[in-house]
Design an enzyme around this catalytic site. Structure first.
Site, PDB file in Angstrom:
ATOM      1  N   HIS A   1       0.867  -1.189   0.000  1.00  0.00           N
ATOM      2  CA  HIS A   1       0.000   0.000   0.000  1.00  0.00           C
ATOM      3  C   HIS A   1       0.906   1.243   0.000  1.00  0.00           C
ATOM      4  O   HIS A   1       1.969   1.241   0.611  1.00  0.00           O
ATOM      5  CB  HIS A   1      -0.914  -0.009   1.227  1.00  0.00           C
ATOM      6  CG  HIS A   1      -1.974   1.045   1.162  1.00  0.00           C
ATOM      7  ND1 HIS A   1      -1.718   2.362   1.446  1.00  0.00           N
ATOM      8  CD2 HIS A   1      -3.279   0.983   0.807  1.00  0.00           C
ATOM      9  CE1 HIS A   1      -2.837   3.060   1.272  1.00  0.00           C
ATOM     10  NE2 HIS A   1      -3.791   2.249   0.890  1.00  0.00           N
TER      11      HIS A   1
ATOM     12  N   GLU B   1      -3.971   1.711  -7.198  1.00  0.00           N
ATOM     13  CA  GLU B   1      -4.438   2.729  -6.269  1.00  0.00           C
ATOM     14  C   GLU B   1      -3.623   4.006  -6.475  1.00  0.00           C
ATOM     15  O   GLU B   1      -2.540   4.157  -5.877  1.00  0.00           O
ATOM     16  CB  GLU B   1      -4.258   2.237  -4.831  1.00  0.00           C
ATOM     17  CG  GLU B   1      -5.076   1.011  -4.492  1.00  0.00           C
ATOM     18  CD  GLU B   1      -5.502   1.030  -3.046  1.00  0.00           C
ATOM     19  OE1 GLU B   1      -6.711   0.925  -2.814  1.00  0.00           O
ATOM     20  OE2 GLU B   1      -4.654   1.180  -2.160  1.00  0.00           O
TER      21      GLU B   1
HETATM   22  C1  PEP Z   1      -6.924   3.121   0.229  1.00  0.00           C
HETATM   23  O1  PEP Z   1      -6.339   3.914   0.975  1.00  0.00           O
HETATM   24  O2  PEP Z   1      -6.400   2.044  -0.102  1.00  0.00           O
HETATM   25  C2  PEP Z   1      -8.248   3.473  -0.275  1.00  0.00           C
HETATM   26  C3  PEP Z   1      -8.746   2.787  -1.281  1.00  0.00           C
HETATM   27  O3  PEP Z   1      -8.854   4.500   0.367  1.00  0.00           O
HETATM   28  P1  PEP Z   1     -10.205   5.284   0.024  1.00  0.00           P
HETATM   29  O4  PEP Z   1     -11.155   4.343  -0.621  1.00  0.00           O
HETATM   30  O5  PEP Z   1     -10.667   5.770   1.346  1.00  0.00           O
HETATM   31  O6  PEP Z   1      -9.815   6.395  -0.897  1.00  0.00           O
END
Ligand code: PEP
Length: 253
Positions: free
Chosen positions: A96, A168
């Site tokens: 992450h 992400e």
């Molecule tokens: C994350 O931090 O992996 C994430 C998907 O957060 P959010 O959905 O809150 O943006």
């Protein structure tokens, strides 16, 4: 159409009691039509045992948020795959952007973690993401493909076939983040799918994460290159996750 992955990572949130309440409530809210989805939750380490017990026979996979690559040893504060196995977990989130940025996690370390997870029968969920600067430079695809190549270096086709990738964007996640548009997601997921195929794997599912919400989940799920959604804030309540599962199931019906 393969299964659609949908799950939530809780970061450093939720106690044991809160975890029990969340899963009990989710059981009651489980949407009709969720059968086409593979749903997972990724609580903090301290809540894994409670989560496992609360899940019982629910079709809900359980993951951990990180692990060390070594079997055991002088690594104060770390958790091994052997230790995680005791909780009967199915998957482990690795890489992450918060771990990369705040805890110095490198691509080389992630490669060792991915291999250790696979040795222990845990499915790695590798998170990759581009920075705002990389996005401005038009280098989003290149950045995440590099991360995937390094983290999955040396895996054979069978091992790749047991992995998941979550795209992400760093600029899209968390407070202040803005979700990528379906067009942006489509372009980066296409680059990732091409690279994963070149690496010799069977189709590796690529999930999208970053400000997924009740407002955009259906559109994202309808994108053919999107094999799942990895959700933070919008799924930290059982109602939130159940609503997203229902929206995704309807969009793909
Ligand atoms: C994350 O931090 O992996 C994430 C998907 O957060 P959010 O959905 O809150 O943006």
């Amino acid at each position: 159409m393969g299964t659609f992955w949908i799950g939530t990572g809780w970061k450093m949130n939720k106690t044991v009691a809160e975890t029990r309440r969340y899963i009990a409530a989710l059981k009651g809210l489980w949407p009709e039509g969720a059968g086409g989805c593979t749903v997972f939750v990724i609580p903090p380490f301290t809540a894994l045992a409670a989560a496992r017990e609360a899940i019982g026979t629910m079709p809900l996979l359980l993951g951990a948020q990180n692990m060390h690559w070594a079997e055991a040893g002088a690594f104060t504060g770390e958790i091994s795959a052997t230790m995680l196995e005791e909780f009967g977990i199915d998957m482990v989130e690795l890489g992450h952007s918060e771990r990369r940025q705040m805890f110095g996690e490198t691509d080389a370390a992630l490669n060792m973690k991915v291999k250790a997870a696979l040795r222990h029968g845990l499915r790695p969920l590798l998170c990759v993401g581009d920075s705002a600067e990389e996005r401005r430079a038009g280098a989003s695809g290149e950045a995440v493909v590099r991360q995937v190549r390094l983290a999955f270096a040396g895996l054979d086709a069978g091992e790749l076939g047991r992995c998941l990738v979550a795209y992400e964007p760093i600029w899209a996640i968390g407070e202040g983040g803005v979700a990528a548009t379906p067009e942006e997601v489509r372009a980066v997921h296409a680059d990732l799918h091409v690279a994963l195929k070149e690496m010799g794997g069977p189709a590796v599912p690529v999930l999208y994460g970053g400000s997924v919400s009740a407002g955009n989940a259906a559109d994202l799920a309808a994108e053919p290159m999107v094999d799942g959604l990895f959700v933070g804030r919008a799924a930290w309540t059982p109602e939130g996750l159940a609503g997203l599962i229902a929206a995704v199931a309807a969009a793909r019906a």
